[in-house]
Design a protein around this motif. Sequence first.
Motif, PDB file in Angstrom:
ATOM      1  N   ARG A 177     -45.747 -33.842  23.949  1.00  0.00           N
ATOM      2  CA  ARG A 177     -45.669 -32.664  22.497  1.00  0.00           C
ATOM      3  C   ARG A 177     -46.806 -32.616  22.201  1.00  0.00           C
ATOM      4  N   THR A 178     -47.721 -32.564  23.481  1.00  0.00           N
ATOM      5  CA  THR A 178     -48.749 -32.835  22.315  1.00  0.00           C
ATOM      6  C   THR A 178     -49.986 -31.810  23.900  1.00  0.00           C
ATOM      7  N   LEU A 179     -50.892 -30.960  24.428  1.00  0.00           N
ATOM      8  CA  LEU A 179     -50.726 -30.936  25.586  1.00  0.00           C
ATOM      9  C   LEU A 179     -51.873 -29.732  25.235  1.00  0.00           C
ATOM     10  N   SER A 180     -53.143 -30.005  26.654  1.00  0.00           N
ATOM     11  CA  SER A 180     -53.605 -29.337  26.164  1.00  0.00           C
ATOM     12  C   SER A 180     -54.519 -28.800  27.829  1.00  0.00           C
ATOM     13  N   PHE A 181     -54.852 -27.380  27.148  1.00  0.00           N
ATOM     14  CA  PHE A 181     -54.864 -26.559  28.415  1.00  0.00           C
ATOM     15  C   PHE A 181     -56.451 -25.976  29.339  1.00  0.00           C
ATOM     16  N   PRO A 182     -56.850 -26.464  30.205  1.00  0.00           N
ATOM     17  CA  PRO A 182     -58.526 -24.892  30.215  1.00  0.00           C
ATOM     18  C   PRO A 182     -58.145 -23.515  30.282  1.00  0.00           C
ATOM     19  N   SER A 183     -59.610 -23.011  30.507  1.00  0.00           N
ATOM     20  CA  SER A 183     -58.727 -21.261  31.116  1.00  0.00           C
ATOM     21  C   SER A 183     -57.917 -21.742  32.502  1.00  0.00           C
ATOM     22  N   ILE A 184     -57.229 -21.680  33.018  1.00  0.00           N
ATOM     23  CA  ILE A 184     -57.095 -21.520  34.378  1.00  0.00           C
ATOM     24  C   ILE A 184     -57.101 -20.021  35.201  1.00  0.00           C
ATOM     25  N   SER A 185     -58.315 -20.683  36.452  1.00  0.00           N
ATOM     26  CA  SER A 185     -58.137 -18.916  37.586  1.00  0.00           C
ATOM     27  C   SER A 185     -59.682 -18.572  37.210  1.00  0.00           C
ATOM     28  N   THR A 186     -60.445 -18.928  36.026  1.00  0.00           N
ATOM     29  CA  THR A 186     -60.867 -18.033  35.084  1.00  0.00           C
ATOM     30  C   THR A 186     -62.579 -18.894  35.610  1.00  0.00           C
ATOM     31  N   GLY A 187     -62.683 -19.571  36.828  1.00  0.00           N
ATOM     32  CA  GLY A 187     -64.222 -20.707  36.562  1.00  0.00           C
ATOM     33  C   GLY A 187     -64.092 -19.288  38.561  1.00  0.00           C
TER      34      GLY A 187
ATOM     35  N   VAL B 228     -51.675 -25.103  39.935  1.00  0.00           N
ATOM     36  CA  VAL B 228     -53.409 -24.637  40.971  1.00  0.00           C
ATOM     37  C   VAL B 228     -52.898 -23.309  40.425  1.00  0.00           C
ATOM     38  N   GLY B 229     -53.978 -22.648  39.862  1.00  0.00           N
ATOM     39  CA  GLY B 229     -53.500 -21.104  39.853  1.00  0.00           C
ATOM     40  C   GLY B 229     -53.897 -20.039  40.937  1.00  0.00           C
ATOM     41  N   PRO B 230     -54.614 -18.955  40.793  1.00  0.00           N
ATOM     42  CA  PRO B 230     -54.613 -17.939  41.832  1.00  0.00           C
ATOM     43  C   PRO B 230     -55.946 -18.032  41.777  1.00  0.00           C
TER      44      PRO B 230
ATOM     45  N   ASN C  69     -54.813 -29.525  34.155  1.00  0.00           N
ATOM     46  CA  ASN C  69     -55.971 -29.956  35.358  1.00  0.00           C
ATOM     47  C   ASN C  69     -55.831 -28.230  35.567  1.00  0.00           C
ATOM     48  N   ALA C  70     -57.242 -27.756  35.894  1.00  0.00           N
ATOM     49  CA  ALA C  70     -57.137 -26.131  36.816  1.00  0.00           C
ATOM     50  C   ALA C  70     -57.638 -27.149  38.400  1.00  0.00           C
ATOM     51  N   ALA C  71     -56.091 -27.021  38.882  1.00  0.00           N
ATOM     52  CA  ALA C  71     -56.435 -27.925  40.404  1.00  0.00           C
ATOM     53  C   ALA C  71     -56.685 -26.871  41.756  1.00  0.00           C
ATOM     54  N   ASN C  72     -57.218 -27.392  42.984  1.00  0.00           N
ATOM     55  CA  ASN C  72     -56.523 -26.937  44.157  1.00  0.00           C
ATOM     56  C   ASN C  72     -55.475 -27.791  44.192  1.00  0.00           C
ATOM     57  N   SER C  73     -55.186 -26.762  45.982  1.00  0.00           N
ATOM     58  CA  SER C  73     -54.086 -26.853  46.347  1.00  0.00           C
ATOM     59  C   SER C  73     -53.732 -28.373  47.219  1.00  0.00           C
ATOM     60  N   SER C  74     -54.939 -28.799  47.189  1.00  0.00           N
ATOM     61  CA  SER C  74     -55.352 -30.208  48.377  1.00  0.00           C
ATOM     62  C   SER C  74     -55.731 -31.189  47.315  1.00  0.00           C
ATOM     63  N   LEU C  75     -55.335 -31.027  45.675  1.00  0.00           N
ATOM     64  CA  LEU C  75     -55.595 -32.425  44.886  1.00  0.00           C
ATOM     65  C   LEU C  75     -56.517 -32.979  45.324  1.00  0.00           C
ATOM     66  N   MET C  76     -57.670 -32.573  45.708  1.00  0.00           N
ATOM     67  CA  MET C  76     -57.871 -33.952  46.364  1.00  0.00           C
ATOM     68  C   MET C  76     -59.366 -34.226  45.374  1.00  0.00           C
ATOM     69  N   GLY C  77     -59.807 -32.949  44.429  1.00  0.00           N
ATOM     70  CA  GLY C  77     -60.628 -32.937  43.588  1.00  0.00           C
ATOM     71  C   GLY C  77     -61.235 -31.541  43.720  1.00  0.00           C
ATOM     72  N   GLY C  78     -62.132 -31.210  42.644  1.00  0.00           N
ATOM     73  CA  GLY C  78     -63.621 -30.254  43.748  1.00  0.00           C
ATOM     74  C   GLY C  78     -64.381 -30.352  42.207  1.00  0.00           C
ATOM     75  N   GLY C  79     -64.911 -28.993  41.644  1.00  0.00           N
ATOM     76  CA  GLY C  79     -65.778 -28.234  40.611  1.00  0.00           C
ATOM     77  C   GLY C  79     -65.136 -28.361  39.501  1.00  0.00           C
ATOM     78  N   GLY C  80     -65.899 -27.676  38.582  1.00  0.00           N
ATOM     79  CA  GLY C  80     -66.118 -27.110  37.144  1.00  0.00           C
ATOM     80  C   GLY C  80     -64.937 -27.685  36.490  1.00  0.00           C
ATOM     81  N   VAL C  81     -63.716 -28.263  36.021  1.00  0.00           N
ATOM     82  CA  VAL C  81     -62.724 -28.976  35.135  1.00  0.00           C
ATOM     83  C   VAL C  81     -62.298 -30.009  35.829  1.00  0.00           C
ATOM     84  N   ASP C  82     -61.914 -29.919  37.349  1.00  0.00           N
ATOM     85  CA  ASP C  82     -61.281 -30.574  38.401  1.00  0.00           C
ATOM     86  C   ASP C  82     -62.166 -32.058  38.477  1.00  0.00           C
TER      87      ASP C  82
END
Length: 184
Positions: free
Chosen positions: A119-129, A87-89, A27-40
């Motif tokens: 062993r299997t992992l999916s990433f979103p495009s962190i920070s680009t939204g 949390v991406g920058p 998850n491309a979360a934010n520092s609060s970890l309280m959820g948000g928009g986008g992928v989060d």
Amino acid sequence: MEARIGSTVLRLVVGDITQQETEAIVNAANSSLMGGGGVDGAIHRAGGPRILEECKKIVAEIGSLPTGQAVITTGGNLKARYVIHTVGPVWSGGNRGEDELLRSAYRSSLSLAKEKGIRTLSFPSISTGAYRFPIERAAVIALQTVRDFIKEHGFFEEVRFVLFRQEDYEAYRRAWEKICAQEG
Ligand code: ADP
């Protein structure tokens, strides 16, 4: 697109990360970890309230999550058993350590997955939204970091990038070609 790095499959797909059946999704979360928009927001909606409950416990223990670090929770109702929150920058011009923080977000997520035996992992495009990191630059960093980690540690069966839009997928595909061309 599919490539091999040692015995690991690197896959780029267009899709919705909440629908992936890998053992964990990031998850491309934010520092609060309280959820948000986008992928989060999409992950919390699809995964149900247990994810937020665990996020709240983590925040009660460690406070907010610093940029570049990662924590893990249940996947709740998702197909994935776990969600790794990182949390991406926020992009602020490129001279405020954004590249290194983005690298760190990917590396921390991979280390945590490995530590948990995932062993299997999916990433979103962190920070680009919402965080506005230019995708061409972010894609090179994302793919290089993942490739370097796999080269060093092996371990994963599959690492997948799930790009929400066709144009994001194209940016990642071009970035991968560029990285391969540089290697010669
Ligand atoms: P950030 O705040 O790190 O920029 P965002 O969620 O705003 O995170 O955007 C990150 C990327 O995730 C964007 O490219 C956005 O299009 C994409 N995205 C949004 N929803 C989903 C989803 N359900 N699955 C995969 N990617 C998604």
